[in-house]
Design a protein around this motif. Structure first.
Motif, PDB file in Angstrom:
ATOM      1  N   ARG A 293       0.830  -1.204   0.000  1.00 29.54           N
ATOM      2  CA  ARG A 293       0.000   0.000   0.000  1.00 29.54           C
ATOM      3  C   ARG A 293       0.864   1.253   0.000  1.00 29.54           C
ATOM      4  N   ALA A 294       1.951   1.232   0.768  1.00 26.02           N
ATOM      5  CA  ALA A 294       2.863   2.378   0.811  1.00 26.02           C
ATOM      6  C   ALA A 294       3.515   2.589  -0.555  1.00 26.02           C
TER       7      ALA A 294
ATOM      8  N   LYS B 189       1.008   4.151  -2.929  1.00 25.73           N
ATOM      9  CA  LYS B 189       0.842   5.592  -2.690  1.00 25.73           C
ATOM     10  C   LYS B 189       1.992   6.382  -3.314  1.00 25.73           C
TER      11      LYS B 189
END
Length: 307
Positions: free
Chosen positions: A8-9, A12
């Motif tokens: 997820r990081a 982003k």
């Protein structure tokens, strides 16, 4: 940090890099408008030369010389990269000329049309089947261009050449297994003899850098950054998010160009041209919706197979 949290990081960061890349491409007219006193071919010359020097630094820092040498040893790859480099140089030259001769709207239209030409070329040369709504999107774009032809009596050649040259460039790059950074370095390296020859034989008074004010020279040197910075962001984004997802950000660039052309540089937006943009925007809406549906179907299929 767990694996899912790391993913997820990364996603982003990838989204931010994609936004940065396409935004930099979109506001590039602001930079080239500062160099209107210099001929377009000479700006291209500087773009090639300073990009080569900057790319040497990046390739050394990222330790990508083995990829460069592997490509240099492959004759077929080098032939394709040479043709791709010529197409890219022609695309850059026309883009610079269009910006500095008040044709930013044409450039914007070209990069709006670009993904639709990609679909057409994929069908023509790669045997990719067009889905129903992809066909509709291409037809809508053709209607928009036809409206402009009949309204003005001439073909919007700047937009079409920009779109076609970049699409064919992308098609050629798709056929060679060379990463974007080493590939761009080799392409610009092969263009550099032409650039240096132009500098020596045809350079204007501004090619004598020692006679220029520092502010102008800094703008000239920035040509390398203007070329490589968005590409590095694009590469970083492509590593972190799916390529289909990345495609949804590509309209940031031409949208920013459109805004700059109309609201900052006051380029005329006649009714016929607005109708053309309307058809192209509708085509892209249909195209994007179809791509989103296809992406979700593929994702569900992959999930079903892995479960």
């Amino acid at each position: 940090m767990s694996h899912s949290e790391r993913q997820r990081a990364d996603a982003k960061v990838g989204v931010l890099c994609a936004i940065a890349a396409y935004s930099m491409w979109g506001v590039a007219p602001l930079y080239f408008k500062q160099l209107t006193i210099i001929p377009a071919a000479e700006i291209l010359m500087h773009r090639v030369i300073w990009s080569v020097l900057l790319l040497v630094v990046f390739i050394a820092g990222l330790k990508q010389w083995p990829k460069v040498t592997a490509a240099l040893r492959n004759r077929k790859v080098m032939k394709i990269l040479f043709v791709a480099g010529l197409l890219l140089g022609a695309n850059w030259l026309l883009f610079i000329w269009a910006i500095n001769n008040n044709h930013i709207l044409d450039a914007s239209l070209g990069y709006y049309i670009n993904p639709l030409i990609n679909v057409f070329l994929g069908r023509l040369f790669l045997g990719e089947r067009l889905r129903r709504y992809q066909k509709l999107a291409v037809i809508l774009a053709l209607v928009g261009v036809t409206v402009l032809i009949f309204s003005y009596g001439h073909v919007p050649w700047i937009a079409l050449v920009l779109a076609a040259s970049f699409s064919v460039y992308g098609l050629l790059r798709k056929r060679v297994a060379v990463d974007s950074l080493p590939g761009l370095f080799i392409e610009t390296l092969m263009l550099s003899p032409l650039a240096l020859g132009y500098w020596v034989l045809f350079g204007s008074e501004y090619s004598q850098l020692t006679n220029n004010p520092l502010s102008l020279n800094l703008l000239i040197f920035a040509a390398g950054v203007i070329t490589t910075a968005p590409l590095l962001c694009f590469t970083a984004a492509a590593r972190r998010i799916m390529y289909s997802t990345l495609g949804f950000f590509q309209y940031i660039g031409p949208t920013l160009m459109f805004i700059l052309a109309v609201y900052l540089y006051n380029e005329p937006l006649e009714e016929a041209r607005l109708v053309t943009f309307g058809f192209v925007w509708l085509a892209l809406l249909v195209f994007s919706a179809d791509s989103l549906v296809a992406y979700r179907q593929q994702k569900r299929a992959r999930t079903a197979l892995s479960s």
